[in-house]
Motif scaffolding. Structure first.
Motif, short mmCIF file in Angstrom:
data_model
loop_
_atom_site.label_atom_id
_atom_site.label_comp_id
_atom_site.label_asym_id
_atom_site.label_seq_id
_atom_site.Cartn_x
_atom_site.Cartn_y
_atom_site.Cartn_z
N HIS A 156 -17.85 -8.76 -6.48
CA HIS A 156 -17.00 -8.46 -5.32
C HIS A 156 -15.52 -8.70 -5.65
O HIS A 156 -14.68 -7.81 -5.48
CB HIS A 156 -17.45 -9.34 -4.14
CG HIS A 156 -16.69 -9.11 -2.88
ND1 HIS A 156 -17.17 -8.33 -1.85
CD2 HIS A 156 -15.47 -9.54 -2.47
CE1 HIS A 156 -16.28 -8.31 -0.88
NE2 HIS A 156 -15.23 -9.04 -1.22
N HIS A 177 -11.90 -6.31 -6.17
CA HIS A 177 -10.53 -6.52 -5.66
C HIS A 177 -9.53 -6.56 -6.82
O HIS A 177 -8.43 -6.04 -6.72
CB HIS A 177 -10.45 -7.83 -4.88
CG HIS A 177 -11.09 -7.78 -3.52
ND1 HIS A 177 -10.84 -6.76 -2.62
CD2 HIS A 177 -11.96 -8.63 -2.91
CE1 HIS A 177 -11.53 -7.01 -1.50
NE2 HIS A 177 -12.22 -8.12 -1.66
N GLU A 211 -12.02 -3.47 1.02
CA GLU A 211 -13.42 -3.91 0.94
C GLU A 211 -14.34 -2.79 0.44
O GLU A 211 -15.48 -3.06 0.08
CB GLU A 211 -13.88 -4.48 2.28
CG GLU A 211 -13.13 -5.75 2.69
CD GLU A 211 -13.30 -6.93 1.72
OE1 GLU A 211 -14.40 -7.10 1.18
OE2 GLU A 211 -12.31 -7.66 1.51
N SER A 241 -14.30 -3.68 -3.22
CA SER A 241 -15.09 -4.85 -3.61
C SER A 241 -16.58 -4.67 -3.31
O SER A 241 -17.42 -4.93 -4.16
CB SER A 241 -14.54 -6.08 -2.90
OG SER A 241 -14.50 -5.88 -1.50
ZN LIG Z 1 -13.37 -9.06 -0.12
#
Ligand SMILES: [Zn+2]
Length: 576
Positions: free
Chosen positions: A372, A376, A400, A403
């Motif tokens: 995740h 990013h 998001e 990620s």
């Molecule tokens: Zn995040």
């Protein structure tokens, strides 16, 4: 003394406006930079001057941001170092309050600037509309109200964090109790659940009281800014230009129609595997086959090596970027004494490099977090060539996707950590988590829509609205005898208290992440190329364009959700 885990990192682009050496803890050295920008704005004669001015302002923002990030990293890596804490708090308490009005003044100057109309519209469209929101919504009387709101939020955190229970003769925090909900022994789970729930219910009146005050404050803030209700205010303040409150309500309906059947199916399977006639609230976290937890790695080196293998297999460029994070020492992953809890990814805004902080202990959750946060980090690296500071950050709804999309893409190669049966289990757990979280997002989001469009509601009406949502989105769990706890379950959802309306973003992003993954199933090379190209856009384009660039539809209707859930269910069946 250098408390940072990484070596000295120079700015990505040499400074032109900000002096080489500035003591960022000394306001008298910072204020003249703002004064200079304020004065220079009036002297520009052409669009190029205004663009240069924007880039100088950007350079200042990045330098300030990086300083704050560096001090934050130093503090969280050395919680036992009093100097590090002092240095960070000095910035937050002494410098930031002085920065805010000066930044606001520059925003006003920019919006009123006579040359602004000459700037290329498509380039500045997003920057302009976001800047305009901050200036338009600002109201002097709201400043003390927001301080009051922050104080109440802090009280909520303090109360939640202070709760403990007596368990087997020992005092334990509620966080420490969570692991007992994963125990195969059902009586132990029930005892744990009842202890924790009872402790929270003892404070129910205080939580409700705090929340009543927060709602009143927020309604006043919205009214001062000229909005009919706080929901409409919050949507504008969050720069939600590309979707409406009604779109969110439709999203809840799509989840009800398309995700709930999958959730009920998973619950039925869990019930059957556990050999129960009814699922009770304490039966939801245990492994239904009573297996011990997955152990993907012992030492952090293995986590890094395994993740490197995942990315090398997924995509050559991403593999190279992950090894750059290693060679520049931009990963601090060990759980050790003196380190703050949790994990985060943050960006050194001037070096334009990401940094990942974690407390890995050797569980599957660490692998998920690593994938995740790496997503990013890839996002941050993709925007390195963007010179406008504001555009190096995308809106959360798309951050998001980067990620969560990477969790799904990376999981395809999770064999780097496991023999095949465990790899299947890890993938299955991950997909189950997606099916479970979407209805919860609809519950939390729907609740807030109700709260802020029903002014003057009573606590009982509020509880009833929550229960109605639990009935709609909770699936087949038997709450008999636990009705009071169910009606107050939202007390533990920090977002409702601290970050109103900040939650649906994760649902929207999950739809994007699932689409990226679905695309990769058809054509991995193209899906990854689209994903990477969309990341390079940073925050420079509106959300629908970011989604389109990534090969996704920006749409929350059942039409989008249905095929994604079909894929998830098909995959879950294969992983059984
Ligand atoms: Zn995040």
């Amino acid at each position: 003394m250098n408390l940072l885990p990484f070596d000295h990192l120079p700015p990505h682009t040499p400074r032109r406006f900000v002096p080489e050496k500035v003591d960022w803890g000394d306001w008298s050295q910072i204020a003249p930079l703002f004064s200079e920008l304020e004065g220079r704005a009036a002297r520009g004669v052409g669009a190029a001057d205004l663009e240069r001015w924007l880039l100088d302002w950007s350079e200042l923002c990045a330098a300030l941001d990086e300083e704050s990030t560096r001090r934050y990293i130093a503090m969280t890596c050395h919680t036992d170092n009093a100097e590090a804490e002092k240095a960070y708090l000095h910035l937050v308490e002494q410098i930031e309050p002085q920065l805010k009005p000066r930044q606001f003044k520059l925003e006003q100057i920019y919006l009123r600037h006579p040359l602004r109309g000459q700037l290329p519209e498509s380039r500045y469209q997003v920057f302009d509309r976001n800047t305009k929101v901050r200036v338009d919504l600002f109201r002097d009387p709201n400043v003390p109200l927001e301080t009051e709101e922050a104080k109440l939020s802090q009280q909520y955190q303090k109360l939640s964090g202070s709760l403990t229970v007596q368990f087997r003769g020992e005092e334990k925090t509620l966080v420490q109790m969570a692991r007992y909900l994963e125990e195969p022994d059902r009586a132990l789970r029930q005892e744990t659940w009842e202890l924790v729930t009872h402790r929270r219910l003892q404070e129910a009146a205080r939580f409700d009281e705090m929340f009543d005050q927060l709602v009143l404050l927020r309604e006043q803030i919205a009214q001062n800014a000229g909005f009919a209700n706080y929901r409409d205010y919050a949507f504008r303040a969050k720069c939600r230009f590309d979707y409406t409150a009604d779109d969110c309500l439709r999203f809840h309906e799509s989840i009800e129609r398309e995700v709930m059947p999958a959730l009920r199916e998973l619950q039925a399977e869990r019930r059957w595997r556990l050999g129960l006639d009814k699922l009770r609230p304490w039966d939801l976290a245990v492994d239904p086959l009573n297996r011990p937890p997955l152990r993907p790695f012992d030492k952090t080196d293995r986590l890094v090596a395994g993740t490197q293998l995942v990315f090398d297999r997924l995509d050559r460029q991403l593999g190279a970027e992950y090894s750059l994070l290693q060679s520049r020492k931009l990963l601090d992953l060990d759980n050790r004494k003196g380190k703050a809890p949790g994990g985060y990814q943050s960006t050194l805004a001037e070096a334009r490099l990401p940094f990942i902080f974690m407390n890995a202990v050797g569980v599957q959750r660490d692998v998920e977090t690593m994938l995740h946060e790496a997503g990013h980090a890839f996002h941050a690296l993709a925007t390195r060539d963007e010179d406008l500071y504001a555009y190096r950050q995308a809106p959360i709804e798309f951050c998001e996707v980067a990620s969560m999309g990477m969790e799904l893409l990376g999981n395809e190669f999770i064999e780097a950590f496991y023999p095949p049966p465990d790899a299947r289990r890890a993938r299955r757990d991950h997909l189950e988590g997606i099916v479970e979280v979407l209805p919860w997002i609809a519950t939390v989001d729907g609740f807030q829509h109700w709260i802020y469009t029903h002014p003057g509601h009573s606590r009982e009406e509020r509880a009833a609205a929550w229960v109605a949502l639990m009935v709609r989105f909770g699936g087949d769990v038997d709450w008999t005898g636990c009705e009071r706890a169910r009606a107050r379950l939202w007390h533990r959802q920090l977002h409702v208290f601290l970050h109103p309306f900040y939650y649906v973003e994760y649902g929207i992003a999950q739809l994007g992440a699932l689409q990226v993954w679905a695309n990769s199933r058809r054509d991995r090379v193209k899906a990854l190329a689209d994903y990477k190209r969309a990341l390079t856009l940073g925050g420079s384009r509106p959300l629908p364009e970011l989604f389109t660039a990534a090969g996704c539809r920006f749409d929350f209707s059942a039409q989008t959700v249905k095929p994604l859930m079909a894929l998830v269910r098909q995959e879950l069946a294969k992983l059984n």
